[in-house]
Design a protein around this motif. Sequence first.
Motif, PDB file in Angstrom:
ATOM      1  N   ALA A 121       6.027 -13.871  10.398  1.00 58.31           N
ATOM      2  CA  ALA A 121       6.958 -14.327   9.358  1.00 58.31           C
ATOM      3  C   ALA A 121       6.313 -15.466   8.578  1.00 58.31           C
ATOM      4  N   GLY A 122       6.405 -15.398   7.270  1.00 55.95           N
ATOM      5  CA  GLY A 122       5.791 -16.405   6.412  1.00 55.95           C
ATOM      6  C   GLY A 122       4.510 -15.917   5.758  1.00 55.95           C
ATOM      7  N   ASP A 123       3.975 -14.780   6.235  1.00 52.20           N
ATOM      8  CA  ASP A 123       2.777 -14.206   5.603  1.00 52.20           C
ATOM      9  C   ASP A 123       3.119 -13.657   4.214  1.00 52.20           C
ATOM     10  N   LEU A 124       2.104 -13.599   3.377  1.00 49.53           N
ATOM     11  CA  LEU A 124       2.231 -12.927   2.077  1.00 49.53           C
ATOM     12  C   LEU A 124       1.344 -11.690   2.087  1.00 49.53           C
ATOM     13  N   MET A 125       1.883 -10.574   1.621  1.00 43.62           N
ATOM     14  CA  MET A 125       1.143  -9.308   1.638  1.00 43.62           C
ATOM     15  C   MET A 125       1.027  -8.721   0.232  1.00 43.62           C
ATOM     16  N   VAL A 126      -0.193  -8.604  -0.236  1.00 41.67           N
ATOM     17  CA  VAL A 126      -0.428  -7.879  -1.489  1.00 41.67           C
ATOM     18  C   VAL A 126      -0.167  -6.400  -1.206  1.00 41.67           C
ATOM     19  N   LEU A 162      -6.099  -6.820 -10.316  1.00 39.90           N
ATOM     20  CA  LEU A 162      -5.050  -7.810 -10.081  1.00 39.90           C
ATOM     21  C   LEU A 162      -4.966  -8.163  -8.597  1.00 39.90           C
ATOM     22  N   ARG A 163      -5.147  -7.161  -7.748  1.00 41.90           N
ATOM     23  CA  ARG A 163      -5.161  -7.435  -6.298  1.00 41.90           C
ATOM     24  C   ARG A 163      -6.327  -8.351  -5.957  1.00 41.90           C
ATOM     25  N   GLU A 164      -7.481  -8.058  -6.545  1.00 47.19           N
ATOM     26  CA  GLU A 164      -8.658  -8.899  -6.283  1.00 47.19           C
ATOM     27  C   GLU A 164      -8.428 -10.319  -6.800  1.00 47.19           C
ATOM     28  N   ALA A 165      -7.787 -10.431  -7.943  1.00 49.40           N
ATOM     29  CA  ALA A 165      -7.503 -11.766  -8.486  1.00 49.40           C
ATOM     30  C   ALA A 165      -6.600 -12.537  -7.526  1.00 49.40           C
ATOM     31  N   ALA A 166      -5.602 -11.857  -6.951  1.00 54.92           N
ATOM     32  CA  ALA A 166      -4.697 -12.524  -6.005  1.00 54.92           C
ATOM     33  C   ALA A 166      -5.471 -13.024  -4.786  1.00 54.92           C
ATOM     34  N   HIS A 167      -6.349 -12.182  -4.244  1.00 53.93           N
ATOM     35  CA  HIS A 167      -7.127 -12.586  -3.066  1.00 53.93           C
ATOM     36  C   HIS A 167      -8.089 -13.728  -3.410  1.00 53.93           C
ATOM     37  N   ALA A 168      -8.569 -13.746  -4.643  1.00 56.47           N
ATOM     38  CA  ALA A 168      -9.472 -14.823  -5.050  1.00 56.47           C
ATOM     39  C   ALA A 168      -8.722 -16.156  -5.125  1.00 56.47           C
ATOM     40  N   VAL A 169      -7.440 -16.092  -5.455  1.00 60.71           N
ATOM     41  CA  VAL A 169      -6.627 -17.315  -5.542  1.00 60.71           C
ATOM     42  C   VAL A 169      -6.288 -17.816  -4.139  1.00 60.71           C
ATOM     43  N   ASP A 170      -5.965 -16.898  -3.231  1.00 60.24           N
ATOM     44  CA  ASP A 170      -5.515 -17.270  -1.877  1.00 60.24           C
ATOM     45  C   ASP A 170      -6.182 -16.329  -0.875  1.00 60.24           C
ATOM     46  N   ALA A 171      -7.137 -16.860  -0.145  1.00 67.68           N
ATOM     47  CA  ALA A 171      -7.961 -16.026   0.738  1.00 67.68           C
ATOM     48  C   ALA A 171      -7.192 -15.529   1.957  1.00 67.68           C
ATOM     49  N   VAL A 258       0.073 -18.343  -6.070  1.00 70.91           N
ATOM     50  CA  VAL A 258      -0.712 -17.114  -6.232  1.00 70.91           C
ATOM     51  C   VAL A 258      -0.433 -16.494  -7.608  1.00 70.91           C
ATOM     52  N   VAL A 259       0.847 -16.417  -7.952  1.00 71.56           N
ATOM     53  CA  VAL A 259       1.210 -15.806  -9.243  1.00 71.56           C
ATOM     54  C   VAL A 259       0.596 -16.607 -10.392  1.00 71.56           C
ATOM     55  N   LYS A 260       0.690 -17.927 -10.316  1.00 68.93           N
ATOM     56  CA  LYS A 260       0.142 -18.755 -11.391  1.00 68.93           C
ATOM     57  C   LYS A 260      -1.384 -18.611 -11.476  1.00 68.93           C
ATOM     58  N   GLY A 261      -2.021 -18.531 -10.300  1.00 69.68           N
ATOM     59  CA  GLY A 261      -3.471 -18.357 -10.290  1.00 69.68           C
ATOM     60  C   GLY A 261      -3.886 -17.033 -10.925  1.00 69.68           C
ATOM     61  N   VAL A 262      -3.137 -15.984 -10.616  1.00 72.40           N
ATOM     62  CA  VAL A 262      -3.451 -14.674 -11.209  1.00 72.40           C
ATOM     63  C   VAL A 262      -3.238 -14.733 -12.722  1.00 72.40           C
TER      64      VAL A 262
END
Length: 266
Positions: A121-126, A162-171, A258-262
């Motif tokens: 609980a608390g994880d974020l999943m693309v 976009l998925r890659e951008a999200a992972h780049a913002v938050d590893a 994450v959203v702002k980073g993307v």
Amino acid sequence: MIDQTHAAVDAVRKRTSLRPVAAIVLGSGLGGLADEVRDATRIPYGDIPGWERSTAPGHAGELVVGSLSGRPVAVMKGRLHYYEGYAMKAVTFPIRVFRAWGIDVTILTNAAGGLNPAFKAGDLMVISDHINFFPENPLRGSNDDALGPRFPDMVGTYTQELREAAHAVDADLREGVYVGVAGPNFETPAELRMLRSWGADAVGMSTVPEVIVARHAGMRILAIATITDMALGDRPEHVTHEDVLAVANRVGRRLGGVVKGVLSRL
Ligand code: HPA
């Protein structure tokens, strides 16, 4: 439908001259990001013809148009859920409006139960892919070829860049398959075991209808699930909407980052 969509776009354009590059749909307990929008024009859903109001607890009902990470955006603070009784066309009407308004990118967030035992609980999943387990499809009925194809291809629906951008913002983001269910009850342990055996990593009551319509309309799509509770069929735990909202509120700031980073990479 096209007429109704254009009437909605006209109503929105009367309130703002901004031309958003992305639409953002905020899920349960995740509305905080809408308050960070700068120079915001707030349009109550009731002011937009054809646009239903949201009734779910934890969901306001307004379209917030302004700037986030320096990018013009339209943020749905409160989404429409199938379990509230809306027709699939009503649930997905905002996506049609966004497209007709000229928006190319849809970013969706939601609260979901974790089916993958490695999650917590608390994880974020693309979301990498989905299973549509709603009893209806928003594209059912006559197809308007001006909006999209009769038989849309769903391979690559969740845009790789976009998925890659999200992972780049938050590893530390997870990635996996989301199964969309009608709700409103949470799943039985037997249902959870079934959904897991189907290959789903998270289960929730939204997102899939909007994604199907956004895909039909040719939009680029990013969707991120907040794992608010673990939904393990062989280790069932009780879950309440209050628990879901509490975790979503706690993780909301990270998800917003994450959203702002993307957005800043668009
Ligand atoms: N199941 C379905 N939807 C949900 C859940 C869940 O466990 N948690 C948050 N949304």
